[in-house]
Scaffold this motif. Sequence first.
Motif, PDB file in Angstrom:
ATOM      1  N   CYS A 160      13.038  13.059  46.217  1.00 13.17           N
ATOM      2  CA  CYS A 160      13.293  13.324  44.795  1.00 13.17           C
ATOM      3  C   CYS A 160      12.418  14.474  44.295  1.00 13.17           C
ATOM      4  CB  CYS A 160      13.037  12.059  43.977  1.00 13.17           C
ATOM      5  SG  CYS A 160      14.291  10.786  44.187  1.00 13.17           S
ATOM      6  N   MET A 161      11.157  14.485  44.676  1.00 14.03           N
ATOM      7  CA  MET A 161      10.272  15.569  44.243  1.00 14.03           C
ATOM      8  C   MET A 161      10.770  16.917  44.755  1.00 14.03           C
ATOM      9  SD  MET A 161       6.577  13.700  44.742  1.00 14.03           S
ATOM     10  CE  MET A 161       5.640  15.202  44.600  1.00 14.03           C
ATOM     11  N   LEU A 162      11.171  16.960  46.007  1.00 12.25           N
ATOM     12  CA  LEU A 162      11.666  18.217  46.572  1.00 12.25           C
ATOM     13  C   LEU A 162      12.950  18.668  45.893  1.00 12.25           C
ATOM     14  CD1 LEU A 162      11.004  17.648  50.373  1.00 12.25           C
ATOM     15  CD2 LEU A 162      10.054  19.483  48.984  1.00 12.25           C
ATOM     16  N   ASN A 163      13.819  17.720  45.567  1.00 16.97           N
ATOM     17  CA  ASN A 163      15.091  18.079  44.947  1.00 16.97           C
ATOM     18  C   ASN A 163      14.919  18.489  43.491  1.00 16.97           C
ATOM     19  OD1 ASN A 163      17.448  18.276  46.428  1.00 16.97           O
ATOM     20  ND2 ASN A 163      18.449  16.610  45.354  1.00 16.97           N
ATOM     21  N   ILE A 164      13.965  17.852  42.796  1.00 25.62           N
ATOM     22  CA  ILE A 164      13.733  18.200  41.383  1.00 25.62           C
ATOM     23  C   ILE A 164      12.997  19.537  41.275  1.00 25.62           C
ATOM     24  CG2 ILE A 164      12.577  17.483  39.258  1.00 25.62           C
ATOM     25  CD1 ILE A 164      13.037  14.566  40.157  1.00 25.62           C
ATOM     26  N   TRP A 165      12.005  19.722  42.131  1.00 23.01           N
ATOM     27  CA  TRP A 165      11.305  21.008  42.149  1.00 23.01           C
ATOM     28  C   TRP A 165      12.172  22.046  42.867  1.00 23.01           C
ATOM     29  CZ3 TRP A 165       6.088  18.516  43.838  1.00 23.01           C
ATOM     30  CH2 TRP A 165       5.348  18.192  42.694  1.00 23.01           C
TER      31      TRP A 165
END
Length: 1097
Positions: A185-190
């Motif tokens: 999720c962090m990689l996809n949001i950033w």
Amino acid sequence: MSMNNSPNVFLDPNANRFQVNIINESHDNNETSQEDVGSDPPHYEETSFTDEAHNRLRISYRPGKRELYDNFLQNAEKTEATLHPYDTHTKMYYLQTFGHNTVDPVPKIDYYRNTGSVSGNKLSRPSLLEIHEQLAKNIAVSTGSVERVANGESTAGDETAASKEEENKTGFVKFGWVKGVLVRCMLNIWGVMLFIRLSWIVGQAGIGLGIIVIGLSVVVTTLTGISMSAICTNGVVRGGGAYYLISRSLGPEFGGSIGLIFAFANAVAVAMYVVGFAETVVELLKESDTLMVDESNDIRIIGTITVVCLLGISVAGMEWEAKAQVILLIVLLVAIANFFIGTVIPTNNEKKARGFFNYEASIFAENFGPDFRSGEGFFSVFAIFFPAATGILAGANISGDLKDPQSAIPKGTMLAILITTIAYIGVAICVASCVVRDATGSINDTIVPGMSCNGSSACSLGYDFSRCASQPCDYGLMNNFQVMSMVSGFGPLITAGIFSATLSSALASLVSAPKVFQALCKDNVYKGLHFFAKGYGKNNEPIRGYVLTFVIAMAFILIAELNTIAPIISNFFLASYALINFSCFHASYAKSPGWRPAFRYYNMWVSLFGALLCCGVMFVINWWAALITYAIELFLYIYVTYKKPEVNWGSSTQALYYINALDSALALTTVEDHVKNFRPQCIALTGAPMIRPALLDITHTFTKNNGLCICCEVYTGPRKLCVKEMNSGMAKKQAWLTKNKRKAFYAAVAADSFRDGVKSLLQASGLGRMKPNTLVIGFKKDWRNATATQVENYVGIIHDAFDFELGMIIVRISQGFDISQVLQVQEELEKLEQERLALEATIKENDFEEGKSGIRGFFRKTNMLNISKHETKKESTINTIQSMHVGEFNQKLLEASTQFKRKQGKGTIDIWWLFDDGGLTILIPYILTIRKKWKNCKLRIFTGGKVNRIEEEKLAMASLLSKFRIKFADINIICDINIKPNKESWKFFEEMIEPYRLHESCKDITTAEKLKRETPWKITDAELEAYKEKSYRQVRLNELLQEHSRAANLIVLSLPVARKGVVSDYLYMAWLEILSKNLPPVLMVRGNHKNVLTFYS
């Protein structure tokens, strides 16, 4: 303390309080060990069903039998509490729970699993019948069935062990909440937005409105995350991500439509992220003047190579993909840290000329307010930023690969939203506190003594960027997308961060699309896509889905028109968010007892607000893309609704159907019945609906979309067998009605007699105002060969219907209704066909496995030849049987059973409305004529009248029908109903009733009285004489029917009523027989003498 204080009991300090004793058959119950009189009361300790130690069995044994259980204790499955009888000995055993013999099992999670559960084997508890019915005093459990007695199923220990062994052997890769959800999720949001667009957004909107833009986006994602957390914790979550959550909550219609566009959106998103990566690489190549062809083609070449590499990582397995994600996250975190470090490193003159001055209060104050330019506004800036906040479903999309999706998805998603929000706000505030909006990039644009300052923060810091107001500048927040690279401590790390952000998002989408698509295809919502359901390898990888995603991504990379498709993709994601929020609201609103999410921090109205907010954001981002999204979703919804996939997921839509139906039924009870709203609501005594299809068809014709229709069956005989047969067939027969598109219910009762069963149905069927008002039965064609009891029951049902004030319809067709013999022959033929197919499959399998070379091959061929001969012989036998049975088929019966399914040609429905019953006799044929199959039939009315008043009677009937707004083709007044029938007809009637006459007038009084007592059902001479005129009328009516209505498509006739207790059953059956004999299909109708028609508005 143990509940059994025998000195020979193993006292396990970790055992739970549920005690199962294995007792040898040779001992009596009174030999069981006794509790010591002075012993302490038992401790009732807390029991955990998940603690390994607490799932052990406490075992007591007979003196001298300890060695029989040593092996059992060493080998038994401790975690599953499994008994292996072959680990003890071969004698018979009993099981005791709570100290007494019972097959009642203790609560266990395995009873609640779904069939095919991957987390454990489903066990079947003993049925209520097994527990409730009288059994032997002691339940003997033979070797190999101890587990069945304990758990209600055959031994499952081996299956469980085999399942675990298989799991260990194949090495399933399951992720925890950090690697499986948080990282993704962090990689996809950033995304790249963080590095190349956030500075521009905060320059346009200012720090204040910029935080509001970020905050509004986070509100949407947070509300969606909360709703998703509630749904995820309301049961076990399997693979499929957003599709699984929405389909299991709202049903296949919503799930199927959103699942397809969500998978497609992820596939196209791969192309978007890869092109973003390729564009960055091409910019670097351009700076170093090393382009391969030109910018557009270089983007295609680099994009193609990148997608192939990402596909290789994905196909290699989820474990490799997860490792790649972790590496990319580390690079991304380093790049972000590099930016924050760069903000505190003292700047130089070159960076100052480009607008970077480190942290300055004046810059913060100047950049706090908005400064929208080039036609931009709050919503346009919001539309540009919002896609950066998406990506919260990256963890949910691989729900099938998580160890504990229920815990991992809420925890990982919500924490990812929190961390990324802090990062976005931190970067926005920091960059807007260090860099001015406009800068020239020239180190010579400094303030010299004597120059007037325009009041800007740059001016107060010694630089004059005032010419940017009149001509475009290349630097500053508003003009330079590479601000973060300039501010950072080491510029290339930001480029690495951009690479990491694009590649990680592309990789996540490349994994998500096939996983979601595979789950959709497995459910077979779209039958043509089932090819993509197959998985490969230890993790059931959707290789076919990967290839399809690769093809879609490659197509869009080569097209390179992503600016047009990007808004639609963003709206596809938002549509998914909206439905997740709506799913949570809908499930809460339906108030189903099954809605019990472990995540408590949600509110149904907040979820609804989140759904509406998502829909609003869709139009804010791009109104035409929102309309296209809704149109596609609506089309897919209609398609899935029309196809009606055979799935049952217990969705909240089903729960709401029930709530609405219940509320409507209750509301209906408060409304008094009105004649204008009368509609036939029928109980049809069809038995099993497939046995008498014609009776169901004619009833369904005038109740479809108009009234209630209940197909009823009465089981008579030994109660135990009847109830068992009835319960086992309920679902099958209702499913038959649904499959054959019959809008009817199926109901069955078990009773001592047929009449008692029908009484129960007449009294108890229906709900509130939706109660039957008409009984439909077939004419008992075999009444002359039936027993007196059967005839009494049949006529008694008609009396009961009138007693309960129901209308009555008796249907007669020439061939009868029962086609059970035909169905039985068809079933036998189907079995023979299945045997033949199985034999062919076996031969093909043997042919495939056996060799075809050398001497061994020769003998195998010879063997195959023998099998083939056997097959030919078998097939010829089948063909002989088939032809024999086909010859025996009663083709007329088969045709008659489908006659009401066929469209009726031009013809007439003849209505013999002889007695006023409230109007049911005229209403039923009118309803038939408004149906498609009967619309070409005209109504002809026949009624009785006087010879000298024929015209007046015609006008009166025409006037009445006109007031009822019922169209008719002709009216016939029959004046000679009451004359005697001809001799042949009367002779036939007398011969028909002869076997059932008592002839008491020809016998002496004593003999006559004795015969009356022995055969009370027979027709007496006095009764026949009393009702001679009525008998004449029935015979005469048949003559008139033969004369006037022989060619009609259907005859609707007033049903004669027999006075209860006066007219004998056989005489009444004779009336019905002679009245409807040798005619087209006849409906003998009698209303309950309450108005069902009115001419008032």
